[in-house]
Design a protein around this motif. Structure first.
Motif, PDB file in Angstrom:
ATOM      1  N   LYS A   1      27.005  21.032  13.747  1.00  0.00           N
ATOM      2  CA  LYS A   1      26.704  22.037  12.728  1.00  0.00           C
ATOM      3  C   LYS A   1      26.575  23.446  13.314  1.00  0.00           C
ATOM      4  N   LEU A   2      26.419  23.553  14.620  1.00  0.00           N
ATOM      5  CA  LEU A   2      26.301  24.854  15.279  1.00  0.00           C
ATOM      6  C   LEU A   2      27.602  25.628  15.354  1.00  0.00           C
ATOM      7  N   PHE A   3      28.720  24.934  15.409  1.00  0.00           N
ATOM      8  CA  PHE A   3      29.972  25.542  15.817  1.00  0.00           C
ATOM      9  C   PHE A   3      30.839  26.027  14.663  1.00  0.00           C
ATOM     10  N   LYS A   4      31.483  27.172  14.886  1.00  0.00           N
ATOM     11  CA  LYS A   4      32.550  27.653  14.015  1.00  0.00           C
ATOM     12  C   LYS A   4      33.878  27.037  14.449  1.00  0.00           C
ATOM     13  N   ALA A   5      33.917  26.533  15.663  1.00  0.00           N
ATOM     14  CA  ALA A   5      35.137  25.976  16.234  1.00  0.00           C
ATOM     15  C   ALA A   5      35.589  24.746  15.457  1.00  0.00           C
ATOM     16  N   GLU A   6      36.886  24.490  15.512  1.00  0.00           N
ATOM     17  CA  GLU A   6      37.433  23.261  14.944  1.00  0.00           C
ATOM     18  C   GLU A   6      36.936  22.084  15.776  1.00  0.00           C
ATOM     19  N   ILE A   7      36.449  21.057  15.107  1.00  0.00           N
ATOM     20  CA  ILE A   7      36.002  19.854  15.800  1.00  0.00           C
ATOM     21  C   ILE A   7      36.904  18.707  15.347  1.00  0.00           C
ATOM     22  N   THR A   8      37.580  18.078  16.305  1.00  0.00           N
ATOM     23  CA  THR A   8      38.451  16.950  15.991  1.00  0.00           C
ATOM     24  C   THR A   8      37.862  15.685  16.621  1.00  0.00           C
ATOM     25  N   LEU A   9      38.351  14.542  16.175  1.00  0.00           N
ATOM     26  CA  LEU A   9      37.760  13.277  16.593  1.00  0.00           C
ATOM     27  C   LEU A   9      38.836  12.221  16.791  1.00  0.00           C
ATOM     28  N   ASP A  10      38.705  11.461  17.863  1.00  0.00           N
ATOM     29  CA  ASP A  10      39.493  10.258  18.129  1.00  0.00           C
ATOM     30  C   ASP A  10      38.474   9.145  18.337  1.00  0.00           C
ATOM     31  N   ALA A  11      38.312   8.292  17.337  1.00  0.00           N
ATOM     32  CA  ALA A  11      37.304   7.244  17.399  1.00  0.00           C
ATOM     33  C   ALA A  11      37.984   5.879  17.369  1.00  0.00           C
ATOM     34  N   ALA A  12      37.542   4.976  18.253  1.00  0.00           N
ATOM     35  CA  ALA A  12      38.142   3.642  18.300  1.00  0.00           C
ATOM     36  C   ALA A  12      37.078   2.605  18.647  1.00  0.00           C
ATOM     37  N   LEU A  13      37.244   1.438  18.060  1.00  0.00           N
ATOM     38  CA  LEU A  13      36.426   0.283  18.399  1.00  0.00           C
ATOM     39  C   LEU A  13      37.039  -0.400  19.611  1.00  0.00           C
ATOM     40  N   GLU A  14      36.190  -0.948  20.470  1.00  0.00           N
ATOM     41  CA  GLU A  14      36.649  -1.677  21.667  1.00  0.00           C
ATOM     42  C   GLU A  14      36.228  -3.128  21.590  1.00  0.00           C
ATOM     43  N   ASN A  15      36.714  -3.865  20.655  1.00  0.00           N
ATOM     44  CA  ASN A  15      36.269  -5.251  20.512  1.00  0.00           C
ATOM     45  C   ASN A  15      37.261  -6.230  21.053  1.00  0.00           C
TER      46      ASN A  15
ATOM     47  N   ARG B   1      31.739  -0.212  21.231  1.00  0.00           N
ATOM     48  CA  ARG B   1      31.754  -1.674  21.240  1.00  0.00           C
ATOM     49  C   ARG B   1      30.766  -2.129  20.179  1.00  0.00           C
ATOM     50  N   SER B   2      31.289  -2.785  19.165  1.00  0.00           N
ATOM     51  CA  SER B   2      30.470  -3.260  18.052  1.00  0.00           C
ATOM     52  C   SER B   2      31.156  -4.480  17.440  1.00  0.00           C
ATOM     53  N   PRO B   3      30.982  -5.660  18.077  1.00  0.00           N
ATOM     54  CA  PRO B   3      31.671  -6.873  17.613  1.00  0.00           C
ATOM     55  C   PRO B   3      31.439  -7.141  16.124  1.00  0.00           C
ATOM     56  N   GLY B   4      32.539  -7.483  15.452  1.00  0.00           N
ATOM     57  CA  GLY B   4      32.468  -7.843  14.042  1.00  0.00           C
ATOM     58  C   GLY B   4      32.448  -6.666  13.092  1.00  0.00           C
ATOM     59  N   THR B   5      32.514  -5.458  13.602  1.00  0.00           N
ATOM     60  CA  THR B   5      32.462  -4.283  12.740  1.00  0.00           C
ATOM     61  C   THR B   5      33.816  -4.039  12.091  1.00  0.00           C
ATOM     62  N   ASP B   6      33.811  -3.811  10.791  1.00  0.00           N
ATOM     63  CA  ASP B   6      34.997  -3.483  10.024  1.00  0.00           C
ATOM     64  C   ASP B   6      35.502  -2.095  10.437  1.00  0.00           C
ATOM     65  N   ALA B   7      36.797  -1.977  10.717  1.00  0.00           N
ATOM     66  CA  ALA B   7      37.378  -0.716  11.194  1.00  0.00           C
ATOM     67  C   ALA B   7      37.190   0.423  10.195  1.00  0.00           C
ATOM     68  N   ASP B   8      37.384   0.155   8.892  1.00  0.00           N
ATOM     69  CA  ASP B   8      37.227   1.219   7.901  1.00  0.00           C
ATOM     70  C   ASP B   8      35.779   1.704   7.832  1.00  0.00           C
ATOM     71  N   ALA B   9      34.836   0.772   7.875  1.00  0.00           N
ATOM     72  CA  ALA B   9      33.421   1.160   7.860  1.00  0.00           C
ATOM     73  C   ALA B   9      33.081   1.973   9.103  1.00  0.00           C
ATOM     74  N   PHE B  10      33.635   1.557  10.242  1.00  0.00           N
ATOM     75  CA  PHE B  10      33.400   2.285  11.483  1.00  0.00           C
ATOM     76  C   PHE B  10      33.937   3.710  11.397  1.00  0.00           C
ATOM     77  N   HIS B  11      35.189   3.854  10.956  1.00  0.00           N
ATOM     78  CA  HIS B  11      35.791   5.193  10.900  1.00  0.00           C
ATOM     79  C   HIS B  11      35.050   6.100   9.915  1.00  0.00           C
ATOM     80  N   GLY B  12      34.559   5.530   8.828  1.00  0.00           N
ATOM     81  CA  GLY B  12      33.749   6.316   7.893  1.00  0.00           C
ATOM     82  C   GLY B  12      32.472   6.810   8.554  1.00  0.00           C
ATOM     83  N   ALA B  13      31.823   5.932   9.304  1.00  0.00           N
ATOM     84  CA  ALA B  13      30.594   6.314  10.018  1.00  0.00           C
ATOM     85  C   ALA B  13      30.898   7.356  11.089  1.00  0.00           C
ATOM     86  N   ALA B  14      32.031   7.207  11.785  1.00  0.00           N
ATOM     87  CA  ALA B  14      32.397   8.144  12.851  1.00  0.00           C
ATOM     88  C   ALA B  14      32.624   9.544  12.294  1.00  0.00           C
TER      89      ALA B  14
END
Length: 143
Positions: free
Chosen positions: A129-143, A105-118
């Motif tokens: 940085k510890l893992f050899k495993a594949e790390i995937t991400l599902d990031a979403a804003l809740e505004n 939740r980050s009111p007024g946050t630009d989606a592209d800027a958010f996804h870059g930060a995520a």
């Protein structure tokens, strides 16, 4: 700067019949029981993978907060879950994937800027940085 934190475990008995307790230096987790059944057979209780997931989710959330702040973005709330996949392979078992799901939740946050930060947080979080495993991400804003 060097920071050292400790966790500890005691195991008693054989793999399938034995049992153990896990603790953290801070005392937040103290003598939490774990066992073969809790890890592999769905019995209630703790296991290494859920502890890794909690560590990764908390580290990622803090890293995302920092990176968003550096970009001038203000998160009100970051909720992250880390799903850790343990699979049997030729050498025994391996953690093969960790999927991070974060809702911010980050009111007024630009989606592209958010996804870059995520994404930057996913790569830069010390636990990632510890893992050899594949790390995937599902990031979403809740505004």
């Amino acid at each position: 700067m060097s920071i050292k934190k400790t966790g500890s475990a005691v195991w008693e008995g054989s793999l399938k019949e034995g049992k153990g307790q896990v603790s953290t230096e801070s005392g937040t987790i103290k003598d939490a029981p774990y066992s073969f059944g809790k890890r592999f057979e769905g019995e209630p209780g703790s296991n290494p993978e859920e502890l890794i997931g909690a560590a990764h989710a908390s580290c990622y959330s803090m890293a995302l907060s920092m990176i968003m702040g550096e970009a001038g973005l203000t998160p009100e709330r970051i909720a992250t879950e880390a799903a850790v996949t343990l699979e049997q392979d030729a050498g025994g078992f391996s953690i093969t994937r960790i999927h991070l799901t974060t809702r911010v939740r980050s009111p007024g946050t630009d989606a592209d800027a958010f996804h870059g930060a995520a994404e930057k947080a996913k790569e830069g979080c010390p636990v990632s940085k510890l893992f050899k495993a594949e790390i995937t991400l599902d990031a979403a804003l809740e505004n």
